[in-house]
Design a protein around this motif. Structure first.
Motif, PDB file in Angstrom:
ATOM      1  N   SER A   1       0.818  -1.213   0.000  1.00 15.82           N
ATOM      2  CA  SER A   1       0.000   0.000   0.000  1.00 15.82           C
ATOM      3  C   SER A   1       0.850   1.261   0.000  1.00 15.82           C
ATOM      4  N   GLU A   2       2.080   1.184   0.543  1.00 16.16           N
ATOM      5  CA  GLU A   2       2.943   2.367   0.559  1.00 16.16           C
ATOM      6  C   GLU A   2       3.334   2.765  -0.867  1.00 16.16           C
ATOM      7  N   LEU A   3       3.454   1.772  -1.753  1.00 19.48           N
ATOM      8  CA  LEU A   3       3.727   2.081  -3.159  1.00 19.48           C
ATOM      9  C   LEU A   3       2.463   2.572  -3.863  1.00 19.48           C
TER      10      LEU A   3
ATOM     11  N   LEU B   1      -8.152   5.611  -3.528  1.00 22.55           N
ATOM     12  CA  LEU B   1      -7.339   6.229  -2.492  1.00 22.55           C
ATOM     13  C   LEU B   1      -7.877   5.879  -1.104  1.00 22.55           C
ATOM     14  N   ALA B   2      -9.204   5.881  -0.960  1.00 25.37           N
ATOM     15  CA  ALA B   2      -9.799   5.510   0.329  1.00 25.37           C
ATOM     16  C   ALA B   2      -9.484   4.060   0.677  1.00 25.37           C
ATOM     17  N   GLU B   3      -9.540   3.159  -0.309  1.00 22.21           N
ATOM     18  CA  GLU B   3      -9.202   1.750  -0.080  1.00 22.21           C
ATOM     19  C   GLU B   3      -7.772   1.607   0.448  1.00 22.21           C
ATOM     20  N   ILE B   4      -6.876   2.397  -0.114  1.00 23.18           N
ATOM     21  CA  ILE B   4      -5.467   2.298   0.294  1.00 23.18           C
ATOM     22  C   ILE B   4      -5.280   2.828   1.714  1.00 23.18           C
ATOM     23  N   TYR B   5      -5.974   3.905   2.051  1.00 21.55           N
ATOM     24  CA  TYR B   5      -5.901   4.399   3.430  1.00 21.55           C
ATOM     25  C   TYR B   5      -6.466   3.362   4.405  1.00 21.55           C
ATOM     26  N   VAL B   6      -7.519   2.652   3.992  1.00 22.56           N
ATOM     27  CA  VAL B   6      -8.061   1.582   4.843  1.00 22.56           C
ATOM     28  C   VAL B   6      -7.023   0.479   5.010  1.00 22.56           C
TER      29      VAL B   6
ATOM     30  N   ALA C   1      -8.962   7.993   5.617  1.00 20.69           N
ATOM     31  CA  ALA C   1      -9.923   7.168   4.855  1.00 20.69           C
ATOM     32  C   ALA C   1     -11.299   7.827   4.861  1.00 20.69           C
ATOM     33  N   LEU C   2     -11.725   8.322   6.038  1.00 19.55           N
ATOM     34  CA  LEU C   2     -13.031   8.987   6.114  1.00 19.55           C
ATOM     35  C   LEU C   2     -13.026  10.306   5.365  1.00 19.55           C
ATOM     36  N   LEU C   3     -11.938  11.065   5.486  1.00 24.59           N
ATOM     37  CA  LEU C   3     -11.847  12.326   4.745  1.00 24.59           C
ATOM     38  C   LEU C   3     -11.920  12.085   3.242  1.00 24.59           C
TER      39      LEU C   3
ATOM     40  N   THR D   1      -7.567  18.217  -0.420  1.00 27.30           N
ATOM     41  CA  THR D   1      -6.116  18.337  -0.450  1.00 27.30           C
ATOM     42  C   THR D   1      -5.496  17.750   0.797  1.00 27.30           C
ATOM     43  N   ILE D   2      -6.209  17.823   1.926  1.00 22.29           N
ATOM     44  CA  ILE D   2      -5.712  17.173   3.142  1.00 22.29           C
ATOM     45  C   ILE D   2      -5.568  15.675   2.890  1.00 22.29           C
ATOM     46  N   ALA D   3      -6.581  15.063   2.275  1.00 25.46           N
ATOM     47  CA  ALA D   3      -6.532  13.622   2.010  1.00 25.46           C
ATOM     48  C   ALA D   3      -5.398  13.270   1.069  1.00 25.46           C
ATOM     49  N   LEU D   4      -5.123  14.171   0.121  1.00 29.71           N
ATOM     50  CA  LEU D   4      -4.057  13.894  -0.839  1.00 29.71           C
ATOM     51  C   LEU D   4      -2.678  14.015  -0.199  1.00 29.71           C
TER      52      LEU D   4
END
Length: 686
Positions: A284-286, A308-313, A321-323, A438-441
């Motif tokens: 997931s880090e990649l 992107l949300a899946e990767i944060y999970v 993930a929620l953001l 942008t915070i999530a990114l």
């Protein structure tokens, strides 16, 4: 293979179904409805009285007027109707490229006339190009509108015969040749509901091609097709890479993705394919930086944000993930085109002799006939589709991993809560505005529960009036016993349409000194509703499991009717409790046959590697599908193919034959195995 029976829907004399279909053409937005076959029947002993009957069909060869006329000729003799004869027939097949309805009129005996009707009802000449487009649309509809084995699609439209449009390698080659010719027009067909704007690599044609290749395992044919197309446009590299990955040629896929992204560094389809691959491999880090670039390249697409949300999970970064989930652009679900016809005056649903089997007969168990508890009827999550379904499944995945209480805690750290909103209505200092997206990114400025960190403004997409409608429900503040990570059954939740009564401000003087309000976001209305729907799902699930445990402890039978067990199985399944889901589905099957429950049990057998159990479920599902006029289900074919790859065709056929069901039922499953042999699937050699 024996032909499924022919359902007959009798036309109301005051409504012509053909005219109604013509009027509905301008409202079609997808691939079009199933083909309509309208017959005029006349009693053998009368020459004046006539009656119109019709049914729908998919998978018939629509490459020429002759093939459609041949289908009508097969209907001239019906074993179940010996007192009437067919005098004429009309076959209607929608061409989604040119947006015309191709029609073939057959007089029996007599002539054959072919033409097309546009959206305004004008009659036009049918050209060779029209037939080429119609053939491709017909194949795509057959796969896209097929039932997955659960019976949901079959029950949705009554009286549809479903055939397999591709039964040989020769037919496959013709399909792929036509797809190659029309590939660059595929965007005209529309796209899946998660795609906002159809493009070269995201449309119904590409989805249908990838679906066909995955189901049949014809990876070499798919690779050959996309290699030729890639020479014309490098964007198609993402499709070729997906086929490489599905065909277990991952080294080629990675090499291709590397080369293609160097050439097209901001192609979101390539980035999404690469991010999905890395995340699935546990890297997931990649995947994270790739997914962030994908969001930047396509910020208005749901799929990039969801990835992107899946990767944060996967990284257990729940706040981001929620953001990220809150930032997803949501689209109104566009359902598949369905016939918009009035209620028939009468319906005849004959049963083919090849499907006679008491074990799978559910004709007398129509959903809705049983009394279902109102709380089960009201569960809204089962109706979610498209982007809302995928967002809800992401939310349930987070809940499964951290529990409801922890989810609420993180939610309060990320989003503005009701009490904070009422007590903190001060403007945000200028010059310090940031956007939640942008915070999530960036993934660095996670909102802190103590209010420290870089201040952020509220997103401009949500107004304060909207937030008042979406305030935190009182139920969300409840705390459970440590061993139950779901809400207590004694707490009630407000419906999405209600607004909670305002509560008086707390007398705690510290509430007047809030500063963390400016570090949070307003929760989007749709996500706030998902939290409430999730709460209700968890509440009902907790009640069920608590009551079941109490009954078991007291050695009493926990009773529900079959439809309630089916709903509970779906509930547990979407909350990621597979064992409890199977328990409910098995209880349903003990009362009556249910394709939805059997499909759920089939997934359990697949997870546990119980191939005998898988085959037992498949035999029953195939027979049930055939009973309801569906000769072919791509998902069931895929399950058979995977079994043959694992155990070999000889062993699979032997296990089928050893099953204690009537031979004519077993023969239907043998036909699926024969299809694998026709396509030379792995495991069929020798």
């Amino acid at each position: 293979m024996p032909q499924p029976a022919v359902p007959e829907l009798f036309e109301d004399d005051s409504h012509s179904v053909v005219e109604i279909r013509t009027d509905s053409l301008q409202g079609l937005r997808e691939l079009g409805p199933p083909d309509l076959v309208h017959l005029v029947k006349q009693p053998n002993k009368s020459t004046t009285r006539q009656v119109g009957v019709y049914h729908h069909v998919t998978g018939i060869d629509a490459s020429s007027s002759a093939s459609l006329a041949a289908y009508i000729n097969t209907l001239t003799y019906t074993p179940t109707d010996k007192v009437n004869r067919v005098t004429s027939g009309l076959y209607c097949c929608y061409n989604a490229f040119s947006r015309v309805d191709m029609r073939v009129q057959v007089q029996i005996p007599g002539t054959v006339e072919s033409y097309c009707v546009d959206e305004r009802g004008n009659k036009l000449e049918a050209t060779e190009e029209h037939w080429l487009e119609t053939y491709l649309c017909s194949v795509l509809r057959a796969y896209s509108y097929a039932d997955n084995g659960s019976g949901d699609t079959i029950k949705r439209i009554i009286g549809v015969r479903r055939f397999n449009p591709i039964t040989s390698t020769e037919q496959e080659q013709r399909f792929l040749d036509v797809a190659e010719k029309l590939f660059f027009n595929g965007w005209q067909l529309g796209s899946d509901p998660e795609i906002q704007v159809p493009n070269l690599v995201s449309n119904h044609l590409t989805s249908g091609l990838l679906h066909y290749i995955r189901i049949t395992g014809r990876f070499a044919s798919g690779i050959n097709l996309f290699q030729k197309l890639r020479e014309k446009d490098p964007e198609i590299s993402s499709l070729l890479a997906r086929v490489y990955i599905a065909g277990d040629e991952e080294v080629k896929a990675i090499t291709l993705l590397h080369e293609a992204i160097e050439e097209l560094p901001m192609d979101y389809s390539l980035l999404d394919c690469q991010a999905e691959f890395c995340n699935r491999k546990g890297r997931s880090e990649l995947a994270l930086e790739i997914a962030k670039r994908g969001v930047v390249s396509a910020p208005s697409e749901f799929g990039t944000w969801a990835r992107l949300a899946e990767i944060y999970v996967a990284q257990e970064n729940w706040e981001l993930a929620l953001l990220t989930l809150n930032s997803c652009p949501m689209f109104t679900y566009q359902d598949k085109d369905a016939p918009r016809l009035p209620e028939p005056s009468r319906i005849s649903l004959p049963l083919a002799p090849e499907t006679l089997c008491d074990e799978i007969d559910d004709a007398g168990a129509t959903p809705g006939d049983q009394e279902v508890h109102p709380t089960l009827r009201r569960l809204a999550a089962g109706n979610y589709k498209g982007t809302f379904h995928k967002a809800y499944m992401l939310l349930t995945e987070i809940t499964k991993r951290i529990g409801w209480d922890q989810l609420l805690k993180i939610r309060s750290q990320v989003f503005v809560m009701e009490e904070e909103y009422r007590n903190e209505r001060q403007p945000v200092p200028s010059g310090k505005s940031q956007n939640a997206s942008t915070i999530a990114l960036r993934g660095t400025d996670t909102p802190q529960p103590n209010g420290h960190g870089e201040p952020d403004s509220l997103p401009s997409t949500s107004s304060s009036e909207e937030q008042e409608d979406d305030e935190e429900p009182p139920a969300a503040a409840s705390h459970l016993e440590p061993d139950v990570s779901k809400p207590s059954s004694s707490v009630t939740v407000r419906s999405g349409a209600e607004t909670p009564q305002p509560q008086p401000p707390s007398s705690d003087p510290t509430h007047q000194q809030y500063v963390q309000f400016q570090h949070k976001r307003l929760c989007e209305r749709w996500l706030d509703n998902l939290f409430m729907v999730l709460y209700e799902d968890l509440r009902i699930y907790t009640i069920w499991r608590t009551e079941a445990a109490q009954y078991k402890q007291q050695q009493l039978a926990y009773k529900k009717n079959s439809e309630e067990w089916e709903i509970l199985g779906e509930l547990a399944d979407r909350l990621h409790h597979p064992d409890e889901a199977v328990e409910a589905w098995q209880a349903c099957l003990s009362m009556r046959f249910s394709p939805k429950a059997m499909r759920g049990v089939l997934r359990l057998y697949e997870r546990h590697g119980d191939n005998r159990g898988v085959l037992g479920a498949l035999i029953r599902l195939i027979a049930w599908q055939y009973r309801w006029y569906s000769e072919f289900s791509p998902d069931l074919y895929y399950a058979i193919r995977k079994l043959i790859e694992d155990d070999g065709a000889v062993k699979v056929r032997s296990i089928i034959q050893a099953t204690s069901l009537p031979q004519h039922i077993l023969d239907l499953t043998h036909q699926y195995a024969g299809l694998c042999a026709a396509f030379r699937s792995d495991g069929t050699e020798g």
